[in-house]
Design a protein around this motif. Structure first.
Motif, PDB file in Angstrom:
ATOM      1  N   GLU A 225       0.823  -1.090   0.034  1.00  0.00           N
ATOM      2  CA  GLU A 225       0.097   0.008   0.053  1.00  0.00           C
ATOM      3  C   GLU A 225       0.797   1.293   0.087  1.00  0.00           C
ATOM      4  OE1 GLU A 225      -2.399  -3.425   0.851  1.00  0.00           O
ATOM      5  OE2 GLU A 225      -0.562  -2.443   1.879  1.00  0.00           O
ATOM      6  N   TRP A 226       1.955   1.382   0.983  1.00  0.00           N
ATOM      7  CA  TRP A 226       2.725   2.391   1.015  1.00  0.00           C
ATOM      8  C   TRP A 226       3.560   2.370  -0.247  1.00  0.00           C
ATOM      9  CZ3 TRP A 226       3.471   6.817   3.329  1.00  0.00           C
ATOM     10  CH2 TRP A 226       2.912   7.055   4.524  1.00  0.00           C
ATOM     11  N   TYR A 227       4.149   1.431  -0.795  1.00  0.00           N
ATOM     12  CA  TYR A 227       4.856   1.431  -2.119  1.00  0.00           C
ATOM     13  C   TYR A 227       4.111   2.091  -3.270  1.00  0.00           C
ATOM     14  CZ  TYR A 227       8.299  -0.054  -5.510  1.00  0.00           C
ATOM     15  OH  TYR A 227       9.388   0.138  -6.458  1.00  0.00           O
ATOM     16  N   GLN A 228       2.710   1.591  -3.383  1.00  0.00           N
ATOM     17  CA  GLN A 228       1.871   1.908  -4.432  1.00  0.00           C
ATOM     18  C   GLN A 228       1.655   3.628  -4.201  1.00  0.00           C
ATOM     19  OE1 GLN A 228      -1.857  -0.091  -5.136  1.00  0.00           O
ATOM     20  NE2 GLN A 228      -2.381   1.236  -6.931  1.00  0.00           N
ATOM     21  N   HIS A 229       1.670   4.003  -3.225  1.00  0.00           N
ATOM     22  CA  HIS A 229       1.414   5.437  -2.856  1.00  0.00           C
ATOM     23  C   HIS A 229       2.624   6.340  -3.260  1.00  0.00           C
ATOM     24  CE1 HIS A 229       0.173   9.154  -0.649  1.00  0.00           C
ATOM     25  NE2 HIS A 229       1.391   9.194   0.002  1.00  0.00           N
TER      26      HIS A 229
END
Length: 328
Positions: A225-229
């Motif tokens: 999730e953080w990486y996609q953000h």
């Protein structure tokens, strides 16, 4: 007395040649005293050479007996086998194991025997612990791209991404016995493992210069999730700024969040080409590691202990990295 001997001393280069001249003169009938008058060697040496020649009828010098060797070739081979089982064994420990096999020798003797075999004690290189799968994947990756160039793929430049590891502490030093060219032999390296990171930093760069850099909140783990953000907020603007409509290739490693299906799908939807598949535990293949090293050296000069100041300094130093450095 056959006369005075006149010799061009400049032609006598080695003791072997000197010995041959002395014996040749002796065969012609010159006495030791006559030969000594030419001063090609001390009188005692001349008499000794003549005496040895009479006893052995050979111009080859007798080999000095010296101290008897403490070990046989078979025992030397045994020492080598003991050492190869564990390259990190010390000379003292090797001497003890050798003694159990019936050879009474000191650690100094052990070092001499290993040196004769080309083995010297050196500090072990530190490399990530690799499984057989890691090694196989690396080989497949290298074979796939060994003849790869920008012209063949139509790619003009690269966009390279990777998290910055701030690993604190230094593993203990270890000495290993190795030959020349064995620095990175699997039996001669000190395997290391990844440690938890205290500060997570994500950044990107290309031949056009450094791109966006962001620091994750403290105690935040990098997940899909953080990486996609981050990719949406940091990667896309950097690509647009540096490349516009030009084609580029995105490189990141094989971290779990990078390989998540949702990430692979999202990158495909953005028409972002990926370099891969990426072998596991291969940070050295990503050029951004060199950039992290430059950044870390600059940051460590300040010796900050405050987290907020440290994060601000990281951002500041990142911005000072020139395009010339990125291209190199």
């Amino acid at each position: 007395m056959l006369g005075i001997i006149v010799l061009p001393l400049s032609i006598i280069v080695t003791w072997k040649e000197t010995r041959a001249v002395i014996i040749a003169l002796h065969k012609k009938g010159f006495t030791g005293k006559d030969i000594a008058a030419s001063k090609i060697a001390p009188k005692s040496t001349i008499y000794r050479i003549i005496k040895n020649f009479k006893e052995s009828d050979s111009i080859v010098a007798k080999k000095a007996s010296g101290h008897p060797r403490k070990s046989s070739k078979r025992q030397d081979h045994l020492l080598k086998l003991i050492q190869l089982r564990d390259r990190g064994t010390t000379s003292t420990e090797l001497a003890q194991e050798w003694q159990q096999a019936g050879v009474s020798a000191s650690a100094r003797t052990v070092r001499q025997r290993l040196l004769e075999d080309g083995l010297v004690s050196r500090r072990a290189a530190k490399k990530l612990l690799l499984s057989r799968k890691n090694l196989r994947d690396r080989l497949i990756f290298c074979k796939r791209y060994r003849d790869w160039t920008a012209d063949r793929t139509g790619v003009k430049s690269f966009s390279l991404m990777n998290p910055l590891s701030d690993c604190l502490g230094h593993p203990e030093k270890k000495l290993v016995w190795r030959r020349q060219g064995e620095r990175y032999h699997q039996s001669c390296v000190m395997p290391t493992v990844k440690h938890p990171e205290t500060i997570h930093v994500w950044g990107c760069f290309s031949a056009k210069g450094v791109g966006s850099l962001t620091i994750l909140p403290m105690n935040t783990a990098m997940n899909k999730e953080w990486y996609q953000h981050i990719l949406r907020k940091q990667l896309l603007p950097t690509i647009q700024e540096q490349f516009g409509d030009e084609q580029c290739l995105f490189q990141h490693d094989g971290a779990p969040c990078h390989k998540a299906k949702v990430i692979i799908k999202w990158l495909g939807e953005q028409n972002i080409d990926i370099l891969g598949p990426w072998p596991g535990n291969s940070p050295g293949l990503n050029p951004i590691e060199n950039l992290w090293s430059i950044l870390k050296r600059q940051v460590e000069k300040q010796k900050l202990t405050n987290s907020d100041k440290l994060q601000a300094l990281i951002m500041q130093e990142w911005a000072t990295i020139s395009q010339d450095v990125a291209q190199k």
